[in-house]
Design an enzyme around this catalytic site. Structure first.
Site, PDB file in Angstrom:
ATOM      1  N   ASN A 124      12.059  16.261 -11.939  1.00 25.13           N
ATOM      2  CA  ASN A 124      12.365  15.888 -13.767  1.00 25.13           C
ATOM      3  C   ASN A 124      12.324  17.671 -14.781  1.00 25.13           C
ATOM      4  O   ASN A 124      13.434  17.161 -15.416  1.00 25.13           O
ATOM      5  CB  ASN A 124      10.909  15.864 -13.807  1.00 25.13           C
ATOM      6  CG  ASN A 124      10.396  14.325 -13.107  1.00 25.13           C
ATOM      7  OD1 ASN A 124      11.367  13.124 -12.501  1.00 25.13           O
ATOM      8  ND2 ASN A 124       9.649  13.517 -13.532  1.00 25.13           N
ATOM      9  N   ALA A 180       0.920  10.042  -7.942  1.00 27.56           N
ATOM     10  CA  ALA A 180       0.947   9.911  -7.574  1.00 27.56           C
ATOM     11  C   ALA A 180       1.707  10.017  -6.310  1.00 27.56           C
ATOM     12  O   ALA A 180       2.704   9.478  -6.438  1.00 27.56           O
ATOM     13  CB  ALA A 180      -0.456   8.581  -6.610  1.00 27.56           C
ATOM     14  N   PRO A 194       0.759  -1.578   0.127  1.00 21.65           N
ATOM     15  CA  PRO A 194       0.021   0.177   0.153  1.00 21.65           C
ATOM     16  C   PRO A 194       0.533   0.988   0.037  1.00 21.65           C
ATOM     17  O   PRO A 194       0.959   2.242   0.815  1.00 21.65           O
ATOM     18  CB  PRO A 194      -1.148  -0.077   0.863  1.00 21.65           C
ATOM     19  CG  PRO A 194       0.508  -1.141   2.394  1.00 21.65           C
ATOM     20  CD  PRO A 194       0.754  -1.627   1.429  1.00 21.65           C
ATOM     21  N   GLY A 195       1.501   1.125  -1.011  1.00 24.24           N
ATOM     22  CA  GLY A 195       2.303   2.631  -1.206  1.00 24.24           C
ATOM     23  C   GLY A 195       1.566   3.797  -2.197  1.00 24.24           C
ATOM     24  O   GLY A 195       0.050   3.711  -1.349  1.00 24.24           O
ATOM     25  N   SER A 221      10.879   8.631  -8.703  1.00 26.59           N
ATOM     26  CA  SER A 221      10.758   7.939  -7.395  1.00 26.59           C
ATOM     27  C   SER A 221      12.710   7.488  -7.227  1.00 26.59           C
ATOM     28  O   SER A 221      12.700   7.213  -5.918  1.00 26.59           O
ATOM     29  CB  SER A 221      10.200   6.631  -7.661  1.00 26.59           C
ATOM     30  OG  SER A 221      10.798   5.856  -9.388  1.00 26.59           O
ATOM     31  N   GLY A 247      -0.638   1.352  -4.811  1.00 27.97           N
ATOM     32  CA  GLY A 247      -0.996   0.929  -4.846  1.00 27.97           C
ATOM     33  C   GLY A 247      -2.333   1.419  -3.047  1.00 27.97           C
ATOM     34  O   GLY A 247      -3.382   0.911  -3.234  1.00 27.97           O
ATOM     35  N   LYS A 273       8.001   2.750 -21.380  1.00 27.11           N
ATOM     36  CA  LYS A 273       8.036   3.092 -20.143  1.00 27.11           C
ATOM     37  C   LYS A 273       9.941   3.166 -19.883  1.00 27.11           C
ATOM     38  O   LYS A 273      10.388   3.346 -18.955  1.00 27.11           O
ATOM     39  CB  LYS A 273       7.102   2.393 -19.535  1.00 27.11           C
ATOM     40  CG  LYS A 273       7.351   3.035 -17.978  1.00 27.11           C
ATOM     41  CD  LYS A 273       6.669   4.541 -17.781  1.00 27.11           C
ATOM     42  CE  LYS A 273       6.825   5.018 -16.453  1.00 27.11           C
ATOM     43  NZ  LYS A 273       5.703   4.046 -15.570  1.00 27.11           N
TER      44      LYS A 273
END
Length: 296
Positions: A193, A120, A8-9, A245, A12, A175
């Protein structure tokens, strides 16, 4: 459907919340103690979901894995004996290379792969901020998963837009190309970025993209270098205010997904005897930082 979200990051939590809202029976598999977890996104009311219930795993129709790539095999092995042989396993993470080992262990299960551009982050644990609408692409990794196209409709109902891909490997390689260009550079220079649009990074980005396009062509995914570079520039522009990330992982001294991003590319390049000095340099630099962090 009975759905277990493993990890559940930020992504998730987003998927678990949206799937619960859509009416599914959702539970969580996490490293957190307790029978339940309370999750929320943005400023919406929390939902409370079962946590680490082996019975929920045994009853699962879909195991949605939203961990970091390096965590996937270990986490699934811990619950391996409880996963039904017909349960679908969907791997949704950055990088490539986990599906091969997972499909060996879960040889009878439908294995699906996915990639998403939803934005997110978690300002605090189990609370995700959904900061950018995106698109999720999923497809089959093995023969058993070829009949699972309906899952795209299930996920699309919960969090649009989700589209089934007959050739998911092509989407994953595209990707990967973006991740190879953006993640290591932003991590090494500790920048957002958008800073990659500055002149000082253009030659490096050109070389990274050239090397990736050469490897992709040998892997059967021919793409024009210019088109790939435009794709990278587009992501840099759209996510200009975001930290990657990998930048966040390096900043907080956590393990990165470099082995499943640049590392995966390098392994494929060696297989085809392709020189990739720009990607090798970035890979080595990130690994050195990781090693220093692990010794501190």
């Amino acid at each position: 459907m009975n759905i277990v979200v493993v990890g559940p990051g930020s992504i998730g939590t987003l998927w678990a919340y949206k799937l619960k809202q859509a009416g599914h029976k959702v539970s969580i598999q996490s490293r957190v103690d307790g029978d339940t977890l309370s999750l929320t996104i943005n400023d919406q009311r929390p939902v409370t979901l079962p946590n680490n219930h082996l019975r929920q795993i045994a009853d699962a129709d879909l195991i949605l894995v939203t961990l970091k790539a390096w965590q996937v095999s270990s986490a699934l092995n811990q619950i391996r004996s409880h996963i039904a042989p017909e349960a679908m396993i969907l791997l949704l993470h950055n990088g490539m290379g986990t599906a091969e080992s997972v499909s060996q262990v879960f040889s009878s299960n439908p294995i699906l792969l996915g990639t998403t551009t939803h934005g997110a982050f978690q300002p605090q644990k189990h609370h995700s901020k959904h900061v950018g609408l995106g698109q999720t692409l999923i497809g089959a990794h093995n023969h058993q998963a070829l009949q699972c196209g309906f899952i795209a409709d299930v996920l699309n109902h919960a969090l649009p837009e989700c589209i089934w891909q007959n050739n998911i490997q092509s989407a994953l390689w595209n990707k990967l190309a973006t991740n190879c260009a953006i993640n290591p550079l932003t991590a090494l220079h500790n920048i957002r970025n958008g800073a990659l649009s500055e002149m000082q990074y253009q030659e490096t980005l050109d070389q990274i993209v050239l090397e990736v396009s050469q490897v992709m062509a040998c892997e059967g995914f021919a793409v024009a270098q210019q088109a790939l570079r435009q794709q990278v520039d587009s992501v840099i522009e759209k996510t200009a205010e975001n930290y990657s990330s990998m930048q966040q992982d390096i900043f907080y001294q956590r393990p990165t997904e470099i082995d499943f991003i640049s590392g995966y590319l390098l392994n494929c390049a060696r297989k085809h005897s392709i020189e990739t000095p720009a990607n090798q340099k970035l890979y080595t630099a990130i690994k050195q930082i990781e090693n220093i962090g692990s010794c501190s």
